[in-house]
Motif scaffolding. Structure first.
Motif, PDB file in Angstrom:
ATOM      1  N   ARG A  56       0.940  -1.088   0.176  1.00  0.00           N
ATOM      2  CA  ARG A  56      -0.029  -0.038   0.125  1.00  0.00           C
ATOM      3  C   ARG A  56       0.915   1.337   0.059  1.00  0.00           C
ATOM      4  O   ARG A  56       0.267   2.270  -0.378  1.00  0.00           O
ATOM      5  N   HIS A  57       2.149   1.154   0.260  1.00  0.00           N
ATOM      6  CA  HIS A  57       2.933   2.379   0.324  1.00  0.00           C
ATOM      7  C   HIS A  57       3.541   2.694  -1.069  1.00  0.00           C
ATOM      8  O   HIS A  57       4.165   3.528  -1.188  1.00  0.00           O
ATOM      9  N   ASP A  58       3.563   1.866  -1.950  1.00  0.00           N
ATOM     10  CA  ASP A  58       3.886   1.954  -3.312  1.00  0.00           C
ATOM     11  C   ASP A  58       2.877   1.327  -4.278  1.00  0.00           C
ATOM     12  O   ASP A  58       2.939   0.760  -5.225  1.00  0.00           O
ATOM     13  N   ALA A  66       3.079   4.795  -6.868  1.00  0.00           N
ATOM     14  CA  ALA A  66       3.047   5.832  -5.987  1.00  0.00           C
ATOM     15  C   ALA A  66       4.303   6.724  -5.635  1.00  0.00           C
ATOM     16  O   ALA A  66       4.527   7.982  -5.436  1.00  0.00           O
ATOM     17  N   SER A  67       5.444   5.863  -6.036  1.00  0.00           N
ATOM     18  CA  SER A  67       7.000   6.435  -5.687  1.00  0.00           C
ATOM     19  C   SER A  67       7.408   7.178  -6.940  1.00  0.00           C
ATOM     20  O   SER A  67       8.273   7.772  -7.045  1.00  0.00           O
ATOM     21  N   GLY A  68       6.313   7.045  -8.048  1.00  0.00           N
ATOM     22  CA  GLY A  68       6.695   7.544  -9.250  1.00  0.00           C
ATOM     23  C   GLY A  68       7.445   6.856 -10.369  1.00  0.00           C
ATOM     24  O   GLY A  68       7.804   7.322 -11.338  1.00  0.00           O
ATOM     25  N   GLU A  69       7.598   5.788 -10.162  1.00  0.00           N
ATOM     26  CA  GLU A  69       8.298   4.669 -10.798  1.00  0.00           C
ATOM     27  C   GLU A  69       7.212   4.402 -12.139  1.00  0.00           C
ATOM     28  O   GLU A  69       6.196   4.012 -12.008  1.00  0.00           O
ATOM     29  N   GLN A  70       7.613   4.384 -13.324  1.00  0.00           N
ATOM     30  CA  GLN A  70       7.110   4.031 -14.485  1.00  0.00           C
ATOM     31  C   GLN A  70       7.255   2.456 -14.718  1.00  0.00           C
ATOM     32  O   GLN A  70       8.472   2.218 -14.957  1.00  0.00           O
TER      33      GLN A  70
END
Length: 485
Positions: free
Chosen positions: A307-309, A322-326
């Motif tokens: 849930r954090h990512d 959520a961390s911006g990784e594509q």
């Protein structure tokens, strides 16, 4: 207008059980309506890789239809064969209209009949209406930002596209419940990369599966031996209710301890193990039975996003976390469940005085024995509100409901009247009892939010007690709880 004494909506195990009991009672004037182009319900529709039942097959079967199962927990193909054998043995295919998606059902008070309107199969009329469409039949896909812009392949596990070759592909599975727990081990070693998006972890116990030898399968075909095995499995499973409702200590000492040991044994990586450790009491959400899920999640080509990512958005290339990784993807599999509580019945139901069932169930779905609703005469809902079971076979509960339905039809016939309806007082008393008892259960007090709960917070999917208690309630017809007209 196609006119029948009884119309059954749905051809899965609920519809089959209803049809068999009608035939047993000498009622042959009925029609089954199936929205899909084929019969069979869940186990004919859900054909995703790894699909299998999570209740022992000798118990997860119709009591009057023993079968020589090949293994303790049957896989989808065998369940589909069993389903079709039951359908063909009893001539149900000839009593079914497929491609009959129900658009609306409406009670005609003057004629004391239900009018069933379908999209493409015409209109049907019936004195008695049995809804057996099932609670796990309307898949849900959350409206993720950008969901429709993805240029790759995507589908729900409920509608797996077998024409798509996922081998060597970059795949994401959104969801981590029962279906995902079966798909992940089935495809993890075949895909190039697998991203699993988990909103919250589930408790997992080892799956005590076993293959039956030819001799054992022959024995399973003997009715009395089959019945003896069913009883042994049934009573073994029924003891779980003690933990789910009466003893949190037992739940922790027996089930949760075993689940933690299973996790520790199969997931050596402490970071991954922490992501997979639930923060709620075991049983609050559906317990997953799997001996292969954890090893699959531990593979080097598998990434678990907790849930954090989670998912920030979906774009044409794949998923942005959520961390911006594509994450560039070829396939997105939605294992995001069903509308199993607020959407128990997927089509509009209009009862007496033009009142809709959606309006009556606006706060939360409710029904007497999970089956009958005031203001909706001659309507019976199979696997309705609070008839789910978290520890044993759903078919046991379905067959219990059939006792109530058959007794109701018998009482209606003997009364000389045209309609039977549960009283508001009886339904209200039953519903208050159910939700009072629910307060004692792990589903209500286990510290989680699950699909067992409706938007109101009420636990709608589960019956709060032993399944034999429900059977006893459903088997004794109470005339004082009903109105005949």
């Amino acid at each position: 207008m196609n006119s029948y004494k009884v119309v059954i909506i749905g051809s899965g195990f609920g519809g089959q059980c209803a049809a068999l009991r009608l035939l047993e009672q000498g009622i042959t004037d009925f029609r089954i309506l199936e929205r899909r182009p084929f019969m069979g319900g869940t186990w004919c529709q859900n054909s995703y890789p790894g699909a299998a039942v999570d209740v022992q097959s000798p118990l997860y079967s119709i009591s009057s239809e023993p079968y020589a199962w090949s293994q303790m927990f049957a896989e989808q193909e065998e369940l589909q064969r069993y389903t079709n054998e039951v359908i063909d043995k009893h001539g149900l295919r000839q009593r079914t209209t497929v491609n009959a998606n129900v658009r609306e059902v409406r009670w005609n008070e003057t004629a004391k009949r239900w009018i069933v309107t379908t999209d493409a199969a015409g209109t049907f009329e019936a004195q008695i209406l049995i809804n057996a469409s099932g609670p796990l039949s309307t898949p849900v896909i959350p409206n993720f930002p950008g969901r429709d812009t993805f240029q790759g392949k995507s589908f729900h596990t409920n509608a797996w596209d077998h024409s798509y070759d996922y081998r060597g592909k970059r795949v994401a599975i959104i969801g981590s419940g029962a279906s995902a727990a079966q798909v992940i081990p089935a495809i993890a070693d075949k895909v190039g990369a697998l991203h699993v998006f988990q909103r919250s972890p589930h408790w997992v116990l080892p799956r005590p599966d076993r293959k039956f030898s030819p001799f054992q399968r022959k024995l399973l075909g003997v009715k009395w031996l089959h019945k003896a095995l069913r009883l042994a499995i049934y009573w073994g499973l029924e003891t779980r209710v003690i933990g789910f409702k009466y003893s949190k200590t037992m739940l922790n000492l027996v089930a949760q301890r075993e689940a933690l040991n299973h996790l520790k044994k199969q997931v050596p990586d402490p970071v991954l193990r922490q992501k997979l450790t639930p923060d709620f009491t075991i049983g609050c959400k559906r317990i997953i039975l799997s001996s292969t899920l954890y090893p699959a999640l531990s593979r080097p080509n598998v990434s678990l996003h907790d849930r954090h990512d989670g998912i920030r958005e979906i774009n044409e290339r794949g998923i942005v976390t959520a961390s911006g990784e594509q994450l560039d993807l070829d396939l997105i599999v939605y294992s995001t469940g069903y509308d199993a509580t607020d959407g128990v019945i997927s089509y509009p139901v209009i009862g007496r005085d033009g009142v809709s069932l959606a309006k009556v169930w606006e706060e939360y779905p409710r029904a007497y024995l999970g089956t009958a609703i005031p203001g909706f005469p001659n309507l019976f809902v199979v696997t309705g509100p609070n008839t789910g079971i978290g520890h044993t076979s759903a078919i046991f509960v379905i067959e219990s409901q059939m006792n109530y339905i058959v007794n109701s039809l018998r009482q209606l016939e003997n009364s000389g009247k045209q309609s039977i309806e549960v009283s508001r007082e009886a339904e209200d008393a039953y519903t208050r009892m159910v939700h009072s008892e629910m307060e004692k259960t792990v589903w209500k007090a286990g510290g989680c939010k699950s699909w067992y709960q409706s938007k109101s917070g009420h636990v709608i999917a589960m019956f709060p007690g032993f399944s034999f208690t429900y059977r006893r309630l459903a088997s004794r017809f109470r005339p004082q709880h009903h109105v005949f007209a």
